[in-house]
Design an enzyme around this catalytic site. Structure first.
Site, PDB file in Angstrom:
ATOM      1  N   ASP A 124       0.851  -1.189   0.000  1.00 57.12           N
ATOM      2  CA  ASP A 124       0.000   0.000   0.000  1.00 57.12           C
ATOM      3  C   ASP A 124       0.887   1.239   0.000  1.00 57.12           C
ATOM      4  O   ASP A 124       1.677   1.446   0.929  1.00 57.12           O
ATOM      5  CB  ASP A 124      -0.905   0.009   1.230  1.00 57.12           C
ATOM      6  CG  ASP A 124      -1.818   1.218   1.249  1.00 57.12           C
ATOM      7  OD1 ASP A 124      -2.855   1.190   0.560  1.00 57.12           O
ATOM      8  OD2 ASP A 124      -1.488   2.204   1.944  1.00 57.12           O
ATOM      9  N   LYS A 172      -2.319   6.010  -4.094  1.00 56.21           N
ATOM     10  CA  LYS A 172      -3.438   6.918  -3.846  1.00 56.21           C
ATOM     11  C   LYS A 172      -3.230   8.304  -4.468  1.00 56.21           C
ATOM     12  O   LYS A 172      -2.106   8.818  -4.514  1.00 56.21           O
ATOM     13  CB  LYS A 172      -3.646   7.088  -2.339  1.00 56.21           C
ATOM     14  CG  LYS A 172      -3.740   5.774  -1.567  1.00 56.21           C
ATOM     15  CD  LYS A 172      -3.970   6.024  -0.084  1.00 56.21           C
ATOM     16  CE  LYS A 172      -3.729   4.770   0.723  1.00 56.21           C
ATOM     17  NZ  LYS A 172      -2.299   4.481   0.903  1.00 56.21           N
ATOM     18  N   GLY A 184      -3.965  -0.415  15.751  1.00 56.07           N
ATOM     19  CA  GLY A 184      -4.298   0.756  16.557  1.00 56.07           C
ATOM     20  C   GLY A 184      -3.223   1.805  16.667  1.00 56.07           C
ATOM     21  O   GLY A 184      -3.200   2.550  17.653  1.00 56.07           O
ATOM     22  N   TYR A 233       3.031   9.964   0.610  1.00 52.86           N
ATOM     23  CA  TYR A 233       4.121   9.444   1.439  1.00 52.86           C
ATOM     24  C   TYR A 233       5.500   9.885   0.952  1.00 52.86           C
ATOM     25  O   TYR A 233       6.484   9.722   1.669  1.00 52.86           O
ATOM     26  CB  TYR A 233       4.069   7.919   1.500  1.00 52.86           C
ATOM     27  CG  TYR A 233       2.779   7.341   2.027  1.00 52.86           C
ATOM     28  CD1 TYR A 233       1.844   8.126   2.691  1.00 52.86           C
ATOM     29  CD2 TYR A 233       2.491   5.993   1.845  1.00 52.86           C
ATOM     30  CE1 TYR A 233       0.651   7.593   3.158  1.00 52.86           C
ATOM     31  CE2 TYR A 233       1.296   5.446   2.318  1.00 52.86           C
ATOM     32  CZ  TYR A 233       0.383   6.255   2.966  1.00 52.86           C
ATOM     33  OH  TYR A 233      -0.795   5.715   3.425  1.00 52.86           O
ATOM     34  N   HIS A 264      -7.292   9.363  -1.872  1.00 55.89           N
ATOM     35  CA  HIS A 264      -6.708   9.267  -0.530  1.00 55.89           C
ATOM     36  C   HIS A 264      -7.669   9.754   0.554  1.00 55.89           C
ATOM     37  O   HIS A 264      -7.792   9.135   1.617  1.00 55.89           O
ATOM     38  CB  HIS A 264      -5.393  10.048  -0.467  1.00 55.89           C
ATOM     39  CG  HIS A 264      -4.479   9.605   0.611  1.00 55.89           C
ATOM     40  ND1 HIS A 264      -3.113   9.547   0.469  1.00 55.89           N
ATOM     41  CD2 HIS A 264      -4.705   9.184   1.879  1.00 55.89           C
ATOM     42  CE1 HIS A 264      -2.555   9.109   1.587  1.00 55.89           C
ATOM     43  NE2 HIS A 264      -3.512   8.889   2.460  1.00 55.89           N
TER      44      HIS A 264
END
Length: 345
Positions: A72, A106, A241, A77, A139
């Site tokens: 991904d 994205k 998380g 980024y 995105h």
């Protein structure tokens, strides 16, 4: 249509339930069929939001060597070239073929205007060194002021949004990318259920993938049920998380299950993600954590039931769905507890 979970064994798809009964170690190879595009998406995915480019290349190479086949990425980024270089190294070594890898990237918020979409994906393709993208996501549903500055701000430090383009106009531009072969499938990221419904109502090509934050503290059951009905894959980022407080991996339900079945808390949370019907993304720069995150095994049914019924805490760690502003790059860090892994979207 509800997506059916499959794994690949000797070239043939096998339903997840059969695979689990046959061998608990097959969960990591689960693939989820797509309503359009490259056939199926590997449920176990490696996220590449790693601020350091050198570390990005090393981690991506390690992930592919361990067995990850879903990467991904994102324009945002700023490291697609490092990911692409690592992919080429592994391909040139004869370890994998291009068609063995599912690559997602994205469209960033500053390129929502339809006239900017094609040049944006072409730039991603060049950086990644690929001829096509397996899945191209918007995105976030928020359009920012177009331009080269990814984070446009006014004099007061407020984000400058672009009110001259709608999400539906951007979506139609992505549909044309599928038509001309630049990407196989398209989808959405950082969205609410309402935004997904809005796009589906206007779409010629429905989203194949919806990527959102999801973990035992944010299971997104309503969105998952809707995606199942529509044949859409829910792809969970921050599946552990974020390593933030309250820490999912320290939850007594997760740690108790991990102790009973001799797995790590991270492996329990990731197995839960796949068994309930989602794909997931996890990120680490440490080889031991990368390997651990791939080597998941199916949980007993009583463990799945316990996670659903006993964990009542509901926490969203990332507010990007409200603003389109990521704000998580500076938070990227390894989870310090042994056997766990850092996780970023």
């Amino acid at each position: 249509m509800q997506a059916t979970l499959c794994k690949i064994r000797t070239g043939a798809p096998v339903c997840l339930e059969e695979a689990i009964m046959a061998n608990f170690d097959t969960l990591r190879y689960t693939k989820i069929p797509l309503i359009h595009g490259s056939g199926a998406i590997p449920a176990v995915g490696f996220g590449t939001l790693i601020p350091d480019r050198l570390a990005t290349g090393r981690a991506t190479k390690a992930a592919l060597e361990v067995g990850f086949r879903h990467l991904d990425c994102a324009e945002r980024y700023r490291n697609e070239d490092a990911v692409g270089d690592a992919v080429q190294v592994v391909i040139n070594a004869g370890m994998i073929r291009r068609e063995d890898i599912f690559v997602t990237t994205k469209l960033w918020n500053t390129n929502h205007r339809p006239e900017r979409v094609k040049s944006a994906i072409d730039a991603s393709l060049r950086r990644l060194g690929l001829d096509y993208i397996d899945c191209y996501l918007i995105h976030t549903p928020f359009a920012f002021q177009p331009g080269d500055e990814q984070d446009p701000r006014d004099g007061r430090g407020q984000v400058i949004y672009d009110n001259e383009v709608t999400l539906i106009e951007t979506w139609h531009a992505l549909e044309r990318l599928v038509d001309d072969g630049r990407c196989k499938a398209i989808g959405l990221s950082d969205v609410t259920l309402e935004k997904v419904q809005e796009v589906i109502t206007a779409a010629r090509i429905k989203p194949a993938v919806v990527q959102v934050e999801s973990h035992p503290y944010l299971p997104e059951w309503e969105l998952l049920d809707f995606c199942r009905e529509q044949g859409i894959v829910l792809l969970a980022f921050a599946a552990l998380g974020h390593g933030m407080s309250p820490n999912v991996l320290n939850d007594p339900v997760i740690t108790g299950i991990a102790e009973r079945i001799s797995k790590t808390p991270a492996q329990v949370a990731l197995a839960w993600a796949v068994q309930r019907g989602t794909a997931f993304l996890t990120t680490s720069t440490k080889h031991t954590y990368i390997q651990e995150n791939f080597e998941i095994s199916a949980l007993p049914e009583d463990a799945m039931r316990e996670i659903r019924e006993s964990i009542r805490l509901n926490v969203r760690f990332n507010d990007v769905v409200k603003t389109g502003v990521p704000g998580f790059i500076s938070r990227a860090r390894e989870v310090p507890s042994p056997g766990s892994a850092a996780d970023v979207p």
